[in-house]
Scaffold this motif. Sequence first.
Motif, PDB file in Angstrom:
ATOM      1  N   ALA A 198     -44.855  54.042 -88.433  1.00  0.00           N
ATOM      2  CA  ALA A 198     -45.308  53.947 -89.819  1.00  0.00           C
ATOM      3  C   ALA A 198     -44.316  54.619 -90.756  1.00  0.00           C
ATOM      4  O   ALA A 198     -44.040  54.112 -91.852  1.00  0.00           O
ATOM      5  CB  ALA A 198     -46.691  54.582 -89.954  1.00  0.00           C
ATOM      6  N   LEU A 199     -43.758  55.732 -90.332  1.00  0.00           N
ATOM      7  CA  LEU A 199     -42.758  56.422 -91.149  1.00  0.00           C
ATOM      8  C   LEU A 199     -41.513  55.563 -91.319  1.00  0.00           C
ATOM      9  O   LEU A 199     -40.970  55.451 -92.430  1.00  0.00           O
ATOM     10  CB  LEU A 199     -42.401  57.762 -90.510  1.00  0.00           C
TER      11      LEU A 199
ATOM     12  N   ARG B 222     -36.833  48.593-101.760  1.00  0.00           N
ATOM     13  CA  ARG B 222     -37.137  48.620-103.199  1.00  0.00           C
ATOM     14  C   ARG B 222     -35.978  49.197-103.996  1.00  0.00           C
ATOM     15  O   ARG B 222     -35.672  48.717-105.086  1.00  0.00           O
ATOM     16  CB  ARG B 222     -38.407  49.419-103.451  1.00  0.00           C
TER      17      ARG B 222
ATOM     18  N   VAL C  79     -41.321  52.294 -91.149  1.00  0.00           N
ATOM     19  CA  VAL C  79     -41.666  51.167 -92.020  1.00  0.00           C
ATOM     20  C   VAL C  79     -41.674  51.631 -93.474  1.00  0.00           C
ATOM     21  O   VAL C  79     -41.161  50.944 -94.361  1.00  0.00           O
ATOM     22  CB  VAL C  79     -43.015  50.548 -91.617  1.00  0.00           C
ATOM     23  N   GLY C  80     -42.240  52.793 -93.736  1.00  0.00           N
ATOM     24  CA  GLY C  80     -42.266  53.325 -95.095  1.00  0.00           C
ATOM     25  C   GLY C  80     -40.865  53.571 -95.634  1.00  0.00           C
ATOM     26  O   GLY C  80     -40.568  53.248 -96.791  1.00  0.00           O
ATOM     27  N   ILE C  81     -39.997  54.122 -94.805  1.00  0.00           N
ATOM     28  CA  ILE C  81     -38.608  54.359 -95.226  1.00  0.00           C
ATOM     29  C   ILE C  81     -37.905  53.028 -95.510  1.00  0.00           C
ATOM     30  O   ILE C  81     -37.168  52.903 -96.481  1.00  0.00           O
ATOM     31  CB  ILE C  81     -37.858  55.173 -94.154  1.00  0.00           C
TER      32      ILE C  81
ATOM     33  N   VAL D 127     -39.310  50.228 -96.504  1.00  0.00           N
ATOM     34  CA  VAL D 127     -39.854  49.678 -97.746  1.00  0.00           C
ATOM     35  C   VAL D 127     -39.225  50.368 -98.947  1.00  0.00           C
ATOM     36  O   VAL D 127     -38.813  49.716 -99.918  1.00  0.00           O
ATOM     37  CB  VAL D 127     -41.393  49.806 -97.772  1.00  0.00           C
ATOM     38  N   VAL D 128     -39.132  51.686 -98.911  1.00  0.00           N
ATOM     39  CA  VAL D 128     -38.524  52.428-100.021  1.00  0.00           C
ATOM     40  C   VAL D 128     -37.054  52.039-100.178  1.00  0.00           C
ATOM     41  O   VAL D 128     -36.586  51.813-101.302  1.00  0.00           O
ATOM     42  CB  VAL D 128     -38.682  53.949 -99.809  1.00  0.00           C
TER      43      VAL D 128
END
Length: 54
Positions: A37-38, A48, A40-42, A44-45
């Motif tokens: 999850a971490l 963006r 994936v979050g990185i 996504v950021v």
Amino acid sequence: MPILLLILLIVLIAQFGFWDTFQAILGGVLMLVLLGALLVGIAVVAFRLVMRRL
């Protein structure tokens, strides 16, 4: 390789008991899920930020 994992699991159960071993396995799996999850979050950021610069 699977026989080695089975022997390791048997040793863990003998050393710590079933529930402690079960908690250790669940903790390891949860740690891998949180790591995913971490990541994936990185991603996504980062995506963006790249899209904002373009």
